[in-house]
Scaffold this motif. Structure first.
Motif, PDB file in Angstrom:
ATOM      1  N   ARG A  78       0.843  -1.195   0.000  1.00 46.47           N
ATOM      2  CA  ARG A  78       0.000   0.000   0.000  1.00 46.47           C
ATOM      3  C   ARG A  78       0.881   1.249   0.000  1.00 46.47           C
ATOM      4  NH1 ARG A  78      -2.782  -3.655  -0.962  1.00 46.47           N
ATOM      5  NH2 ARG A  78      -4.816  -4.224  -0.081  1.00 46.47           N
ATOM      6  N   LEU A  79       0.344   2.337  -0.535  1.00 44.77           N
ATOM      7  CA  LEU A  79       1.049   3.614  -0.579  1.00 44.77           C
ATOM      8  C   LEU A  79       0.429   4.584   0.417  1.00 44.77           C
ATOM      9  CD1 LEU A  79       1.418   4.054  -4.446  1.00 44.77           C
ATOM     10  CD2 LEU A  79       3.153   3.211  -2.838  1.00 44.77           C
ATOM     11  N   HIS A  80       1.257   5.472   0.959  1.00 40.96           N
ATOM     12  CA  HIS A  80       0.802   6.464   1.936  1.00 40.96           C
ATOM     13  C   HIS A  80       1.515   7.777   1.645  1.00 40.96           C
ATOM     14  CE1 HIS A  80      -0.706   2.964   4.174  1.00 40.96           C
ATOM     15  NE2 HIS A  80       0.459   2.423   3.874  1.00 40.96           N
ATOM     16  N   TRP A  81       0.837   8.871   1.936  1.00 39.85           N
ATOM     17  CA  TRP A  81       1.386  10.191   1.626  1.00 39.85           C
ATOM     18  C   TRP A  81       1.379  11.077   2.864  1.00 39.85           C
ATOM     19  CZ3 TRP A  81       4.012  12.474  -2.135  1.00 39.85           C
ATOM     20  CH2 TRP A  81       4.081  13.881  -2.142  1.00 39.85           C
ATOM     21  N   LYS A 240      -8.383  13.661  -0.524  1.00 37.93           N
ATOM     22  CA  LYS A 240      -7.458  12.972   0.361  1.00 37.93           C
ATOM     23  C   LYS A 240      -6.742  11.851  -0.388  1.00 37.93           C
ATOM     24  CE  LYS A 240     -10.203  13.834   4.524  1.00 37.93           C
ATOM     25  NZ  LYS A 240     -10.944  13.190   5.660  1.00 37.93           N
ATOM     26  N   PHE A 241      -5.530  11.567   0.042  1.00 37.14           N
ATOM     27  CA  PHE A 241      -4.792  10.469  -0.578  1.00 37.14           C
ATOM     28  C   PHE A 241      -5.480   9.153  -0.232  1.00 37.14           C
ATOM     29  CE2 PHE A 241      -1.303   7.470  -1.252  1.00 37.14           C
ATOM     30  CZ  PHE A 241      -0.800   7.932  -2.455  1.00 37.14           C
ATOM     31  N   PRO A 242      -5.569   8.208  -1.189  1.00 35.58           N
ATOM     32  CA  PRO A 242      -6.286   6.948  -0.939  1.00 35.58           C
ATOM     33  C   PRO A 242      -5.685   6.147   0.214  1.00 35.58           C
ATOM     34  CG  PRO A 242      -5.791   7.217  -3.278  1.00 35.58           C
ATOM     35  CD  PRO A 242      -5.029   8.273  -2.552  1.00 35.58           C
ATOM     36  N   GLU A 243      -6.500   5.863   1.202  1.00 36.70           N
ATOM     37  CA  GLU A 243      -6.117   4.992   2.305  1.00 36.70           C
ATOM     38  C   GLU A 243      -7.186   3.908   2.426  1.00 36.70           C
ATOM     39  OE1 GLU A 243      -3.404   5.016   3.971  1.00 36.70           O
ATOM     40  OE2 GLU A 243      -2.541   7.010   3.650  1.00 36.70           O
ATOM     41  N   GLY A 244      -6.900   2.863   3.134  1.00 37.44           N
ATOM     42  CA  GLY A 244      -7.870   1.802   3.309  1.00 37.44           C
ATOM     43  C   GLY A 244      -8.159   1.030   2.040  1.00 37.44           C
ATOM     44  N   VAL A 245      -7.187   0.965   1.123  1.00 38.03           N
ATOM     45  CA  VAL A 245      -7.381   0.210  -0.112  1.00 38.03           C
ATOM     46  C   VAL A 245      -7.499  -1.267   0.230  1.00 38.03           C
ATOM     47  CG1 VAL A 245      -6.295  -0.470  -2.291  1.00 38.03           C
ATOM     48  CG2 VAL A 245      -6.171   1.910  -1.511  1.00 38.03           C
ATOM     49  N   THR A 246      -8.539  -1.923  -0.280  1.00 36.25           N
ATOM     50  CA  THR A 246      -8.788  -3.322   0.031  1.00 36.25           C
ATOM     51  C   THR A 246      -9.500  -4.003  -1.128  1.00 36.25           C
ATOM     52  OG1 THR A 246      -9.940  -4.846   1.522  1.00 36.25           O
ATOM     53  CG2 THR A 246     -10.949  -2.690   1.178  1.00 36.25           C
ATOM     54  N   ALA A 247      -9.341  -5.323  -1.212  1.00 31.48           N
ATOM     55  CA  ALA A 247     -10.025  -6.088  -2.253  1.00 31.48           C
ATOM     56  C   ALA A 247     -11.426  -6.493  -1.825  1.00 31.48           C
ATOM     57  CB  ALA A 247      -9.216  -7.334  -2.599  1.00 31.48           C
ATOM     58  N   PHE A 248     -11.755  -6.273  -0.578  1.00 36.34           N
ATOM     59  CA  PHE A 248     -13.061  -6.686  -0.062  1.00 36.34           C
ATOM     60  C   PHE A 248     -13.854  -5.455   0.355  1.00 36.34           C
ATOM     61  CE2 PHE A 248     -10.055 -10.122   0.749  1.00 36.34           C
ATOM     62  CZ  PHE A 248     -10.684 -11.185   0.120  1.00 36.34           C
ATOM     63  N   ARG A 249     -14.897  -5.159  -0.383  1.00 36.07           N
ATOM     64  CA  ARG A 249     -15.724  -3.990  -0.118  1.00 36.07           C
ATOM     65  C   ARG A 249     -17.181  -4.419   0.028  1.00 36.07           C
ATOM     66  NH1 ARG A 249     -13.053   0.795  -1.057  1.00 36.07           N
ATOM     67  NH2 ARG A 249     -10.996   0.590  -2.031  1.00 36.07           N
TER      68      ARG A 249
END
Length: 266
Positions: A78-81, A240-249
């Motif tokens: 994951r990426l964070h800013w 906002k920069f994308p956080e909480g990226v997940t394959a399950f939504r």
């Protein structure tokens, strides 16, 4: 694994934040992350970012004059800013040579793999997994960059005919064909499930069994699902920069919903 919608939103946010910025320095603390030796990562320092692009599921940061940082997040990357002046990490930062041992107190947190400090802020890469599969390639020149491209087509701009031609190159299950990066760019496990449900096609059907009407329906469903999720993630993320990226939504129709009722027919 982040797929086309997530990667595209990452790309757009990075483009806004680092295009035209200068890379001050890059720090790698995972011995498994950096997959290239030449050109050295240190050669990227001081260069200006000319753009950010996507190659399949890879994010590419283009640096002047023709150097590229290519990141593949794999499953858990994951990426964070952090904007300039944001609260620093509690650990004391320490530079670690690329390919060297993981150091304690490197300032990137427990799952930190690398940090890239730009004049506009800092981009960090983490991986919440004991199996470190994320990768960073440093390559020079367009030819070396394209060598990392699996060759899958962009389904968002493909015609019905081209889509069908690619799908029928082999006689594989639809699930396997859609997720093959040599066929289609950026589609993985999660969105292939959503696409096939929308198209009302079994993931076990063979690609050469589809008639023209089914093929067109699959193509339409592929584009519709991806566009809907790109729009949804853009709206959800906002500025906002994308956080909480997940394959399950929770909003997904079928992926991760084993034994739950179908949202269409119950």
């Amino acid at each position: 694994m982040p797929e086309l919608p997530d990667i595209l939103v990452y790309q757009e946010h990075l483009e806004r934040r680092i295009r035209g910025a200068r890379l001050v320095h890059a720090r790698v603390v995972s011995p498994n992350l950096l997959r290239t030796a030449e050109p050295p990562l240190e050669s990227a320092a001081g260069r200006v970012v000319t753009g950010v692009q996507r190659i399949g599921k890879r994010i590419v940061v283009d640096l002047e004059p023709d150097l590229h940082l290519v990141v593949h997040l794999m499953i858990a990357g994951r990426l964070h800013w952090k904007d300039p002046g944001a609260a620093p990490a509690k650990q004391k930062p320490a530079r670690v040579a690329p390919g060297g041992p993981v150091a304690r107190g490197h300032g990137l947190g427990r799952n930190g793999l690398a940090a890239f400090e730009f004049t506009t802020g800092t981009l960090s890469l983490t991986e919440a997994s004991t199996q470190k599969r994320a990768s960073l390639h440093v390559v020079a020149g367009e030819e070396a960059l394209r060598a990392l491209d699996p060759g899958g087509i962009d389904v968002l701009s493909s015609t019905d005919g081209h889509f069908a031609e690619v799908l029928r190159r082999g006689n594989h299950t639809l699930k396997r064909a859609l997720t093959d990066p040599r066929h289609f760019s950026g589609i993985g496990n999660a969105y292939s499930d959503e696409i096939l449900h929308r198209a009302r096609l079994s993931p076990m059907r063979l690609s050469r069994q589809l008639d023209n009407a089914e093929m067109a329906r699959l193509h339409d469903a592929t584009r519709a699902v991806l566009v809907e999720w790109i729009d949804r993630l853009r709206a959800e993320t906002g500025e906002k920069f994308p956080e909480g990226v997940t394959a399950f939504r929770n909003e997904m129709a079928v992926h991760g919903k084993y034994r739950q009722p179908c949202p269409v027919c119950g």
